[in-house]
Design an enzyme around this catalytic site. Structure first.
Site, PDB file in Angstrom:
ATOM      1  N   LYS A 151      -7.951 -51.455  -5.735  1.00  0.00           N
ATOM      2  CA  LYS A 151      -8.310 -51.296  -6.908  1.00  0.00           C
ATOM      3  C   LYS A 151      -9.447 -52.304  -6.984  1.00  0.00           C
ATOM      4  O   LYS A 151     -10.465 -51.981  -7.674  1.00  0.00           O
ATOM      5  CB  LYS A 151      -7.391 -51.818  -7.885  1.00  0.00           C
ATOM      6  CG  LYS A 151      -5.988 -50.949  -7.932  1.00  0.00           C
ATOM      7  CD  LYS A 151      -5.983 -49.735  -8.611  1.00  0.00           C
ATOM      8  CE  LYS A 151      -5.007 -48.801  -8.728  1.00  0.00           C
ATOM      9  NZ  LYS A 151      -3.689 -48.944  -7.830  1.00  0.00           N
TER      10      LYS A 151
HETATM   11  C1  PLP Z   1      -2.917 -47.605  -7.790  1.00  0.00           C
HETATM   12  C2  PLP Z   1      -2.228 -47.831  -6.292  1.00  0.00           C
HETATM   13  C3  PLP Z   1      -2.084 -46.361  -5.740  1.00  0.00           C
HETATM   14  C4  PLP Z   1      -2.293 -45.270  -6.421  1.00  0.00           C
HETATM   15  O1  PLP Z   1      -3.743 -44.780  -6.954  1.00  0.00           O
HETATM   16  P1  PLP Z   1      -3.896 -43.727  -8.044  1.00  0.00           P
HETATM   17  O2  PLP Z   1      -5.546 -43.760  -8.077  1.00  0.00           O
HETATM   18  O3  PLP Z   1      -3.317 -44.237  -9.023  1.00  0.00           O
HETATM   19  O4  PLP Z   1      -3.534 -42.448  -7.700  1.00  0.00           O
HETATM   20  C5  PLP Z   1      -1.523 -46.216  -4.643  1.00  0.00           C
HETATM   21  N1  PLP Z   1      -1.309 -47.698  -3.907  1.00  0.00           N
HETATM   22  C6  PLP Z   1      -1.606 -48.800  -4.213  1.00  0.00           C
HETATM   23  C7  PLP Z   1      -1.241 -49.890  -3.571  1.00  0.00           C
HETATM   24  C8  PLP Z   1      -2.022 -48.903  -5.616  1.00  0.00           C
HETATM   25  O5  PLP Z   1      -2.448 -50.028  -6.252  1.00  0.00           O
END
Ligand code: PLP
Length: 454
Positions: A106
């Site tokens: 993120k």
């Molecule tokens: C948010 C997240 C996901 C999923 O990603 P999306 O964009 O919501 O599909 C997968 N792995 C981790 C570690 C995350 O923080």
């Protein structure tokens, strides 16, 4: 570049406006009016990001402003590669996306978005209230990006007792007065539904200058498409990307890259026991089941907001159909994907669901084979990748650092992955959060109370 809503009613807007508003006023998600064509070869990560984000930003920011924000966003990463590609077996790669300040992918989009957001807000003037529902990682990434910035109040709603200790502490240990943590007595989907309802309350949304920085904000999708290009540029043939999926933002960034011209063999949606997307692709019926708490909590999501973007494209941008389908989905909790759209989705996407025991097994196996510790989200993708028969390269998106989910990693391998030095004091920091009921009025009241600036 102009942005239109997947539901076809909101007027088209520029990049700075969609950055500051997040969600379209008709309840839809913003999409570029047309996809720019892109090709990335030997550029560095930062150069690639400048090129791609430059195309999406249009004239909202000058190239000097973009350059400054992108360079400073990535200066805080612990490797200049930003998203290194590591071979773990023949033709099998990990794309490491966890080298930012909060140890999950993120950060890659949020660090840029926070800077651009602050810049756009300063130009527009006034305050903004950012509300984000998190399954664990978006919250800390938003706090790392927006904590301490002027004229912004940030409310982060996480599901109480359903995130890891490290995830919670990364959020609640923030010293910044503009950061408000809400532990919701409910699931991630309850939190997401509350955020949507706050946006739908147009009086409240206007008074607060409400905005969203989760993956419904298109700027995040744009920033995340960059690592698909830089990874593919390092490989000899078009790769299969295997993406641990929750809200469908990350895997949709892969579709965005594809629509900008990148050759991708397949996008594999890897889910945990919350397998609504895998079922939808297999059966054509998109219907949420009961939410399961798993070892990969950031993917404990039933209703994947960004799936609407994929449906918009798969229906050949039929906004009237999307509007109708999403409204009836909100009522009936079931959406039947028409055969032609389903066929379109299956051209690009495959899906596979992985349970907790397979996740643990995969963490142990990869550790034995390569000496690397992977986190449970990455392990879901690695397990899904095992089932694929590909002749070319397979790239597993490694979305979090193993130290973010130490309990699962210890269960699988007996090893507790250490936190990196910059986070070593996490367990000594004081936590700040408010536990609130799963109730729209209670959350709205809390936000009004905290933003009543004297
Ligand atoms: C948010 C997240 C996901 C999923 O990603 P999306 O964009 O919501 O599909 C997968 N792995 C981790 C570690 C995350 O923080």
């Amino acid at each position: 570049m102009r942005y239109i809503s997947t539901r076809g009613i909101s007027p088209a807007k520029g990049f700075a406006e969609i950055l500051l508003s997040g969600l379209a006023s008709d309840g839809g998600l913003f999409m570029p009016e047309a996809w720019p064509r892109m090709s990335i070869g030997g550029e560095t990560y930062v150069e690639a990001a400048r090129k791609i984000l430059g195309a999406f930003a249009g004239d909202s920011f000058s190239s000097g402003e973009l350059r400054e924000d992108i360079e400073s966003a990535y200066a805080g990463f612990d490797t200049p590669e930003i998203a290194p590609l590591v071979e773990i077996a023949k033709d099998r790669y990990l794309l490491e996306l966890f080298h930012g300040p909060t140890l999950a992918f993120k950060d890659i989009a949020m660090q840029v978005l926070g800077r651009l957001f602050a810049r756009a807000l300063a130009k527009r003037g006034g305050r903004a209230t950012v509300v984000v529902a998190t399954s664990g990682d978006t919250g800390s990434a938003a706090i790392a990006a927006l904590g301490g910035l002027p004229n912004i109040d940030l409310f982060v709603i996480h599901p109480h007792n359903r995130v890891s200790d490290v995830q919670r502490r990364q959020m609640t240990a923030s010293p910044h007065g503009n950061v408000h943590n809400i532990a919701l007595e409910g699931t991630f989907d309850d939190g997401q539904a509350i955020v949507k309802a706050l946006f739908a309350d147009s009086g409240f949304a206007a008074r607060q200058n409400l905005t969203a920085v989760n993956s419904i904000n298109f700027a995040r999708i744009a920033a995340q498409s960059v690592y698909y290009f830089t990874a593919a540029a390092k490989l000899k043939a078009p790769p299969v990307f295997v993406v641990p999926t929750g809200n469908f933002g990350d895997v949709f960034a892969g579709e965005a890259a594809l629509r900008m011209g990148l050759a991708i063999e397949k996008l594999v949606i890897a889910t945990n026991a919350n397998d609504i997307l895998a079922r939808a692709l297999a059966t054509g019926t998109y219907a949420p089941g009961a939410a399961h708490a798993t070892l990969s909590p950031s993917m404990d999501i039933q209703v994947a907001s960004n799936f609407e973007r994929a449906l918009f494209e798969a229906s050949n941008r039929d906004a009237a159909w999307v509007r109708e389908a999403m409204q009836s989905f909100a009522r009936e909790k079931t959406l039947v994907i028409p055969p032609e759209a389903l066929g379109n989705l299956r051209v690009r996407y495959a899906a596979s669901a992985v349970d907790d025991s397979k996740t643990l097994e995969t963490i142990a196996r990869i550790h034995k084979q390569s000496g690397r510790l992977i986190d449970p989200h990455t392990a879901v993708a690695a397990a899904a990748a095992e089932k694929i028969e590909a002749n070319g390269p397979v790239v597993i998106l490694a979305t979090a650092h193993s130290a973010k989910f130490p309990d699962a990693v210890k269960r699988a391998t007996g090893i507790t992955p250490p936190l990196p030095p910059h986070m070593a004091d996490l367990y000594e920091k004081k936590e700040r959060m408010s536990v609130l009921p799963n109730d729209l009025a209670a959350i709205r009241g809390f936000i009004e109370d905290r933003t009543a600036h004297p």
